[in-house]
Design a protein around this motif. Structure first.
Motif, PDB file in Angstrom:
ATOM      1  N   GLU A 186      34.920  44.088  41.147  1.00 48.25           N
ATOM      2  CA  GLU A 186      34.193  42.981  40.528  1.00 48.25           C
ATOM      3  C   GLU A 186      35.009  41.697  40.578  1.00 48.25           C
ATOM      4  OE1 GLU A 186      30.989  42.951  39.530  1.00 48.25           O
ATOM      5  OE2 GLU A 186      31.034  44.919  40.511  1.00 48.25           O
ATOM      6  N   ARG A 187      36.316  41.801  40.361  1.00 49.86           N
ATOM      7  CA  ARG A 187      37.163  40.605  40.442  1.00 49.86           C
ATOM      8  C   ARG A 187      37.176  40.049  41.860  1.00 49.86           C
ATOM      9  NH1 ARG A 187      40.442  43.885  37.077  1.00 49.86           N
ATOM     10  NH2 ARG A 187      41.808  44.450  38.814  1.00 49.86           N
ATOM     11  N   ILE A 188      37.265  40.924  42.845  1.00 52.78           N
ATOM     12  CA  ILE A 188      37.305  40.467  44.231  1.00 52.78           C
ATOM     13  C   ILE A 188      35.983  39.832  44.635  1.00 52.78           C
ATOM     14  CG2 ILE A 188      37.462  41.265  46.628  1.00 52.78           C
ATOM     15  CD1 ILE A 188      39.465  43.377  45.625  1.00 52.78           C
ATOM     16  N   LEU A 222      37.932  51.378  46.476  1.00 57.53           N
ATOM     17  CA  LEU A 222      37.840  49.917  46.468  1.00 57.53           C
ATOM     18  C   LEU A 222      37.314  49.393  47.793  1.00 57.53           C
ATOM     19  CD1 LEU A 222      38.413  47.266  44.957  1.00 57.53           C
ATOM     20  CD2 LEU A 222      40.719  47.301  45.934  1.00 57.53           C
ATOM     21  N   MET A 223      37.745  49.974  48.880  1.00 60.17           N
ATOM     22  CA  MET A 223      37.252  49.545  50.184  1.00 60.17           C
ATOM     23  C   MET A 223      35.738  49.688  50.259  1.00 60.17           C
ATOM     24  SD  MET A 223      40.154  51.023  52.818  1.00 60.17           S
ATOM     25  CE  MET A 223      39.320  50.362  54.262  1.00 60.17           C
ATOM     26  N   ASN A 224      35.210  50.775  49.711  1.00 60.51           N
ATOM     27  CA  ASN A 224      33.763  50.980  49.720  1.00 60.51           C
ATOM     28  C   ASN A 224      33.048  50.021  48.780  1.00 60.51           C
ATOM     29  OD1 ASN A 224      33.909  53.112  51.574  1.00 60.51           O
ATOM     30  ND2 ASN A 224      34.240  54.620  49.951  1.00 60.51           N
ATOM     31  N   LEU A 225      33.558  49.889  47.568  1.00 63.11           N
ATOM     32  CA  LEU A 225      32.878  49.092  46.543  1.00 63.11           C
ATOM     33  C   LEU A 225      32.914  47.596  46.844  1.00 63.11           C
ATOM     34  CD1 LEU A 225      34.232  51.006  43.434  1.00 63.11           C
ATOM     35  CD2 LEU A 225      31.861  50.997  44.215  1.00 63.11           C
ATOM     36  N   ALA A 226      34.030  47.126  47.389  1.00 61.57           N
ATOM     37  CA  ALA A 226      34.171  45.691  47.668  1.00 61.57           C
ATOM     38  C   ALA A 226      33.930  45.365  49.138  1.00 61.57           C
ATOM     39  CB  ALA A 226      35.564  45.209  47.249  1.00 61.57           C
ATOM     40  N   ASP A 227      33.541  46.377  49.923  1.00 55.47           N
ATOM     41  CA  ASP A 227      33.254  46.185  51.341  1.00 55.47           C
ATOM     42  C   ASP A 227      34.455  45.560  52.060  1.00 55.47           C
ATOM     43  OD1 ASP A 227      31.755  46.325  53.661  1.00 55.47           O
ATOM     44  OD2 ASP A 227      30.812  44.365  53.350  1.00 55.47           O
TER      45      ASP A 227
END
Length: 403
Positions: A29-31, A96-101
């Motif tokens: 969410e921050r990214i 994180l790679m999946n969630l933030a693409d």
């Protein structure tokens, strides 16, 4: 003690592992809120300082370092606590790679740019910083004042990305106090090196998160951080527990670990950003050696912006240490506050401090936090944002916590 241990505090030895998926969701969410800041701004600043560097090649090397670091599993015989945390780090990054693409290059830039530059990149690419940036914060813990135990900190940083925090409530439940559920407090300030010798252990263990599971008080915190010393650095930390035993650790390098007990004359503990308090200590001599190595590598003058920057950092350290000593063992809290909130050169507060024409980020104290643990009082001074003039708010916000 600031309070008897509340019933809903979990003893340190049965604190549960954090959930990598939940932590990845919060970071994602921050990214997503500012992808450019997290994934591009650091690389852009490097290229600005060293325009001869090929950006694609730099990112490629950062990616190689990340893959090497993440595969450099620590010895579980030597570091048995690390077993669960290696899995945590790997899974969190994958989630994180999946969630933030994120691409493989982007996760590498996010995680490994700083370490790669410090251990390899500055030398490999001939990167020299055109403009110095402002050093970080300073903090102190005083077990005895006329207001009881006192923890105070100046947060110093460029004002460019600063956004004032929401207003404090005048009153709140004690369970909402930032310190209330902790068995110990670790408060850090930035203290890094352009060039540091690469340690054998480069897996990115989150040591300052891990310690919460394996320590109960100041002594056990120090023991754990010492054991995992080669995995963390670039900061100085102040530690105190519920019995107010306070210790400082200075750690600009991953290769050194120096502990400092309370000041004998006045009983306080403190740390300052970007300095070693004892210039004759092994780490301070190493720090000087590495700073000179950086200057010589790029033919930078001894009286240039970097050297002046380091000197002013040390002057702030001297002002903090000597003023607190002169205030004595049981000072008035208002005198300590005055030191932290008065504008430099009479105090520690920075209001656009610029020490050299080639300084990039101008120094600001963005916020001062002050906590009186036993009185359950929290004071906060902060600055308005850059668009609003960066004005320092002279009167503090005050929150009284209640049972």
């Amino acid at each position: 003690m600031w309070d008897d241990l509340p019933e809903n505090v979990i003893p340190a030895n049965i604190i549960k592992m954090p959930d990598p998926l939940k932590d990845a969701e919060e970071e994602a969410e921050r990214i997503k809120a500012d992808r450019h800041y997290y994934l591009r701004s650091g690389i852009e600043r490097i290229i600005l300082d060293a325009p001869w560097v090929d950006e694609k090649e730099l990112i490629l090397e950062v990616g190689k370092y990340y893959k090497e670091a993440i595969s450099c599993t620590p010895s579980f015989a030597k570091y048995p606590e690390a077993t669960k945390w290696v899995d945590y780090v790997i899974r969190k990054d994958r989630e994180l790679m999946n969630l933030a693409d994120l691409t493989e290059q982007e996760i590498a830039v996010l995680r490994s740019t700083h370490d790669y530059l410090t251990f390899r990149g500055y030398r490999d690419f001939g990167i020299k910083r055109k403009k110095i940036s402002e050093e970080k914060c300073r903090t102190a813990f005083l077990p005895e004042t006329d207001m009881g135990p006192m923890h105070i900190k100046n947060v110093d940083d460029p004002i460019t990305y600063w956004k004032p925090l929401p207003a404090l409530p005048a009153r709140a439940r004690i369970s909402e106090a930032w310190w209330y559920h902790k068995k110990f407090v670790i408060d850090g300030v930035g203290s890094g090196l352009h060039i540091d010798d690469e340690p054998d252990d480069i897996f990115p263990l989150p040591v300052l998160k891990m310690v919460e599971m394996y320590a109960d008080d100041t002594d056990s915190v120090v023991d754990f951080l010492r054991k995992y010393s080669s995995f963390w650095g670039s900061c100085n930390v102040l530690i105190y527990d519920r019995k107010y035993k306070v210790i400082a650790i200075e750690k600009c390098s991953r290769n050194y670990f120096e502990v400092f007990p309370v000041d004998k004359s006045a009983g306080f503990g403190h740390v300052s950003g970007m300095v070693c308090r004892n210039p004759d200590s092994p780490q301070a001599k190493y720090q000087k050696e590495k700073r000179n190595q950086y200057l010589n590598l790029f033919n930078l003058p001894e009286d240039g912006p970097d050297a002046l920057f380091w000197n002013i950092c040390y002057k702030f350290e001297i002002m903090l240490r000597e003023t607190l000593r002169n205030l004595g063992r049981n000072p008035r809290a208002e005198d300590v506050i005055k030191l932290f909130t008065t504008k430099f050169p009479d105090g520690l507060r920075k209001d656009g401090l610029k020490i050299h024409p080639d300084q990039g980020a101008i120094g600001y104290t963005l916020i001062t936090n002050c906590t009186f643990l036993e009185k359950k009082l929290y004071y906060r001074w902060q600055r308005t944002g850059e668009k609003d003039g960066g004005i320092w708010q002279e009167k503090p916000e005050i929150c009284q916590y209640e049972v």
